[in-house]
Enzyme design. Structure first.
Site, short mmCIF file in Angstrom:
data_model
loop_
_atom_site.label_atom_id
_atom_site.label_comp_id
_atom_site.label_asym_id
_atom_site.label_seq_id
_atom_site.Cartn_x
_atom_site.Cartn_y
_atom_site.Cartn_z
NE ARG A 93 -2.36 -1.88 3.24
CZ ARG A 93 -2.94 -2.24 4.37
NH1 ARG A 93 -4.17 -1.87 4.62
NH2 ARG A 93 -2.29 -2.98 5.25
CD GLN A 94 4.01 4.69 2.33
OE1 GLN A 94 2.97 4.57 2.94
NE2 GLN A 94 4.51 5.87 2.03
CG HIS A 127 -3.08 -1.86 -2.38
ND1 HIS A 127 -4.45 -1.88 -2.15
CD2 HIS A 127 -2.73 -0.55 -2.40
CE1 HIS A 127 -4.88 -0.64 -2.01
NE2 HIS A 127 -3.86 0.18 -2.17
CE LYS A 189 -10.75 3.09 1.03
NZ LYS A 189 -10.18 1.79 1.36
CG ASP A 216 -11.12 -3.77 -0.31
OD1 ASP A 216 -10.39 -3.52 -1.28
OD2 ASP A 216 -11.31 -2.97 0.62
CB THR A 221 -9.36 -1.43 10.74
OG1 THR A 221 -9.95 -0.75 9.62
CG2 THR A 221 -7.94 -0.93 10.95
C1 R5P Z 1 -7.08 0.12 0.52
O1 R5P Z 1 -7.27 0.92 -0.39
C2 R5P Z 1 -7.38 -1.33 0.42
O2 R5P Z 1 -7.82 -1.68 -0.85
C3 R5P Z 1 -8.37 -1.77 1.47
O3 R5P Z 1 -9.63 -1.17 1.18
C4 R5P Z 1 -7.93 -1.34 2.84
O4 R5P Z 1 -6.62 -1.74 3.07
C5 R5P Z 1 -8.84 -1.94 3.89
O5 R5P Z 1 -8.42 -1.48 5.13
P1 R5P Z 1 -9.38 -1.46 6.38
O6 R5P Z 1 -9.95 -2.83 6.54
O7 R5P Z 1 -8.48 -1.07 7.52
O8 R5P Z 1 -10.43 -0.41 6.13
#
Ligand code: R5P
Length: 293
Positions: A93-94, A127, A189, A216, A221
């Site tokens: 993600r980074q 990702h 989002k 997803d 979290t």
């Molecule tokens: C972020 O853009 C990813 O695609 C996921 O939506 C994200 O990592 C989900 O994180 P969390 O469950 O903490 O909301």
């Protein structure tokens, strides 16, 4: 060909060896009292093409170090070629510097695998595809969506509405909907880069009286899925389930999603844990064959 079973992915490695009709090399591992990692291959890999399977889910740093040690050890012990099968690519993600001064962590992770000697990397539903192009290493990204679709179909979710909680994941939702014979949509989002808080824009969706799959790549979290679930529930959705490739599940995540109306979470063994109901072994096998020819 031999498959080395990294400590984070022992069961997946065994399934992958079955898919590839390859031998399985078990690994002895431990952590020394000072916190350092130890690994030992329990069989010879000399002269062989080797696939080291080690997903880098939490604790990411430990799993990453074990992976690097295994790649290096396999080559040092005479393996012909080594590829890394890393279903969950930690730090992906980074993939860029969002705030001035940040490290581009995902890029370094790939550089480390290359430096350890990996000829290529296979990952699942990464990702950021762009990340894979930032480092000069052969990287193949395979999809777990068809495998998740089979499982959801067996749960009775054919023809359901498939929702991506953000625009970036819309292609995955589209593919899943096509396989399930339903339709799809996505939400907008935004995440506060400093606090991590997720905001989702509410819009009308064709979900009244219908089953909904929220899909997803990662659930951490559970906040993203919970927000999306509350929206579809408030618009009259019937059953709501969450499907993802990487169910990291931070403490409280499952409860957070349940409270928002999610009946079940379907994950894969990219992250071995309580919801890994689908194996990504067939997808990984395809990626390995692509890399090793
Ligand atoms: C972020 O853009 C990813 O695609 C996921 O939506 C994200 O990592 C989900 O994180 P969390 O469950 O903490 O909301």
């Amino acid at each position: 060909m031999l498959v080395v079973a990294g400590p984070a992915s022992r069961s997946l490695a065994s399934k992958l060896a079955g898919e590839l009709k390859a031998g399985l090399v078990e690994v002895e591992s431990k952590v020394f009292p000072d916190g350092e990692s130890y690994v030992r291959l329990k069989a010879s890999v000399e002269g062989e093409d080797v696939v080291v399977v080690q997903s880098c889910y939490p604790p990411q740093d430990k799993h990453l170090v074990e992976l690097l040690l295994l790649i290096d050890a396999a080559l040092d012990l005479g393996a012909r070629r080594v590829v890394a099968a890393v279903p969950y690519l930690a730090y992906s993600r980074q993939d860029k510097r969002f705030l001035e001064g940040e490290a581009v962590s995902g890029r370094l992770v790939l550089r480390l695998m290359k430096a350890a000697g990996a000829q290529g990397v296979v990952t699942v539903d990464v990702h950021s595809e762009e990340l894979l192009r930032q480092v000069d290493v052969r990287a193949v990204n395979v999809s777990a969506i068809p495998l998740l679709a089979d499982h959801l179909a067996s749960m009775g979710f054919r023809g359901s509405f498939v929702l991506s909680p953000d625009r970036k994941r819309e292609p995955a939702a589209k593919l899943l909907a096509e396989i399930l014979g339903g339709d799809h949509g996505y939400l907008e989002k935004t995440r506060d880069r400093v606090t991590g808080e997720v905001r989702t824009e509410v819009k009308g969706l064709p979900v009244e009286g219908r089953d909904v799959v929220i899909v997803d790549d990662i659930i951490s979290t559970g906040g993203t899925i919970a927000n999306a679930a509350s929206i579809v529930k408030s618009q009259g959705a019937r059953r709501v389930v969450a499907a993802c490739t990487h169910a990291i599940l931070a403490p409280g995540a499952v409860e957070r999603m349940r409270s928002a109306g999610v009946e079940e979470v379907v994950g894969t063994d990219a992250v071995e844990g309580e919801v890994s109901k689908v194996t990504v072994a067939p997808a990984l096998a395809k990626g390995v064959k692509e890399l090793l020819g």
